[in-house]
Write a protein that holds these residues in place. Sequence first.
Motif, mmCIF file in Angstrom:
data_model
loop_
_atom_site.group_PDB
_atom_site.id
_atom_site.type_symbol
_atom_site.label_atom_id
_atom_site.label_comp_id
_atom_site.label_asym_id
_atom_site.label_seq_id
_atom_site.Cartn_x
_atom_site.Cartn_y
_atom_site.Cartn_z
ATOM 1 N N PHE A 84 39.991 25.007 53.567
ATOM 2 C CA PHE A 84 39.432 23.679 53.870
ATOM 3 C C PHE A 84 38.634 23.707 55.172
ATOM 4 O O PHE A 84 37.581 23.091 55.277
ATOM 5 C CB PHE A 84 40.537 22.621 53.943
ATOM 6 N N TYR A 85 39.154 24.431 56.167
ATOM 7 C CA TYR A 85 38.406 24.558 57.424
ATOM 8 C C TYR A 85 37.083 25.284 57.214
ATOM 9 O O TYR A 85 36.060 24.907 57.768
ATOM 10 C CB TYR A 85 39.245 25.286 58.488
ATOM 11 N N VAL A 86 37.125 26.345 56.413
ATOM 12 C CA VAL A 86 35.897 27.119 56.163
ATOM 13 C C VAL A 86 34.865 26.222 55.494
ATOM 14 O O VAL A 86 33.689 26.180 55.888
ATOM 15 C CB VAL A 86 36.183 28.359 55.282
ATOM 16 N N PHE A 97 39.524 35.922 62.621
ATOM 17 C CA PHE A 97 39.577 34.886 61.617
ATOM 18 C C PHE A 97 38.248 34.144 61.692
ATOM 19 O O PHE A 97 38.183 33.045 62.211
ATOM 20 C CB PHE A 97 40.702 33.967 62.098
ATOM 21 N N LEU A 117 33.283 36.133 55.420
ATOM 22 C CA LEU A 117 34.289 35.988 56.477
ATOM 23 C C LEU A 117 34.634 37.352 57.041
ATOM 24 O O LEU A 117 34.577 38.360 56.331
ATOM 25 C CB LEU A 117 35.583 35.372 55.924
ATOM 26 N N LEU A 143 45.181 27.957 51.815
ATOM 27 C CA LEU A 143 44.491 26.740 51.366
ATOM 28 C C LEU A 143 43.992 25.931 52.563
ATOM 29 O O LEU A 143 42.861 25.449 52.569
ATOM 30 C CB LEU A 143 45.432 25.895 50.494
ATOM 31 N N GLY A 144 44.848 25.809 53.582
ATOM 32 C CA GLY A 144 44.439 25.098 54.798
ATOM 33 C C GLY A 144 43.229 25.769 55.433
ATOM 34 O O GLY A 144 42.283 25.108 55.859
ATOM 35 N N VAL A 145 43.255 27.094 55.465
ATOM 36 C CA VAL A 145 42.154 27.856 56.048
ATOM 37 C C VAL A 145 40.861 27.607 55.263
ATOM 38 O O VAL A 145 39.790 27.392 55.841
ATOM 39 C CB VAL A 145 42.499 29.360 56.064
ATOM 40 N N MET A 182 51.223 29.883 51.888
ATOM 41 C CA MET A 182 50.083 29.118 51.360
ATOM 42 C C MET A 182 49.191 28.544 52.448
ATOM 43 O O MET A 182 48.558 27.527 52.245
ATOM 44 C CB MET A 182 50.595 27.992 50.453
ATOM 45 N N HIS A 183 49.163 29.130 53.661
ATOM 46 C CA HIS A 183 48.241 28.522 54.610
ATOM 47 C C HIS A 183 46.801 28.930 54.319
ATOM 48 O O HIS A 183 45.883 28.438 54.937
ATOM 49 C CB HIS A 183 48.639 28.767 56.056
ATOM 50 N N SER A 220 45.879 39.498 60.466
ATOM 51 C CA SER A 220 45.736 38.061 60.740
ATOM 52 C C SER A 220 46.681 37.239 59.881
ATOM 53 O O SER A 220 46.792 36.029 60.067
ATOM 54 C CB SER A 220 44.298 37.623 60.484
ATOM 55 N N GLY A 221 47.352 37.874 58.933
ATOM 56 C CA GLY A 221 48.307 37.150 58.100
ATOM 57 C C GLY A 221 47.678 36.452 56.910
ATOM 58 O O GLY A 221 48.317 35.653 56.246
ATOM 59 N N LYS A 237 34.574 22.996 55.503
ATOM 60 C CA LYS A 237 34.060 21.973 56.419
ATOM 61 C C LYS A 237 33.002 22.570 57.352
ATOM 62 O O LYS A 237 31.934 22.002 57.542
ATOM 63 C CB LYS A 237 35.228 21.409 57.240
#
Lengths: 116, 227
Positions: A8-10, A106, A31, A4-6, A1-2, A37-38, A12
């Motif tokens: 949020f960065y996008v 990425f 993107l 979701l973290g990615v 589930m990373h 890249s996983g 921002k």
Amino acid sequence: MHELGVVFYVIKDVANVAVENKVSTVNSVTLEIGEVSGIVHDYLIDCWNWARKKEPCVENAELKIETIDAVTFCENCEKNYPTVAYGKICPHCGSDKTYLVTGNEFMIKEIAVPED
Amino acid sequence: MNRCDILDVKKTILEDNDADANLLRENLRNKRTFYMNVMSSPGAGKTTTILATIKALSSKYKVGVLQADIDSDVDALTILNAGFPCIQLHTGGMCHLDADMSRQAIKRLYEVSSEEHYDVIILENVGNLVCPAEFDTGASMDVVILSVPEGDDKPLKYPLVFEKSEAVIINKIDALPVFDFDMVKVHEGVRMRNQTSKVFPVSALNGDGMDAWYEFLMTKVEAWQNG
């Protein structure tokens, strides 16, 4: 589930670009994501569709993903080969002295905003 | 169809986090604090290894621990009950920690413990071999723990975490007789991902092999503190 973290960065980063360019709404975000890249594209889009509602400028923005092929270079025979098919071992000479050239990217490539 | 303008961005998504992590690393270096990020899958023995490690370090260094989990405070209680400063972070469903969360957690550790200075702060990252590896926490050193029951093929399956870790702790070697874990294969796998990382076969539970790990870690802490 990373993913979701990615996302949020996008969001921002896109919000910052929107402010810098004095636009209040974004039509789409593109993107560039490397093949190894996983990141799972479908998860990323699901996360995007959930998270974009929390940031007004990307609320209606579509997420587009372009894939960058993964290519590995062999230091032994100095040839490239497709990473996904052969992994760490060079299919030309069998060496494991190899490294990834592309495929780990990425990046936010571009965003589309309404024309003035 | 609506017409639109294209704005070129060409920016790596985690660039901000990477910059933030570098800044945190520099701040910690100036304060002479060694920050170690410990990663592993759930159940590999992170808490047991960290507990043994802080006991060994505590005669020489002031040590604190950050425990990151999606929920619960069981790990933090284990450390606190042993008499060491620790705070529990909840990641709110997130599978990893980033540099900003690290910074907040370190600040909080200082606040709750009223300590002036830590020589070593150990982060127990969320149990997961995939996501934590993607996000730079600002650590001085990344460490991965792989336990015998998980199998010797993990360096092949989870490349990134083994690529970025300076030390690989092979835990639960006391369980080797009942598992078909091949120590030679795991070394080969680790070497394929990282030419220079150090491998420490240990049992954090009974202490086997731990002295070599403590010695390595103390050398790292000393080098970090001496700039």
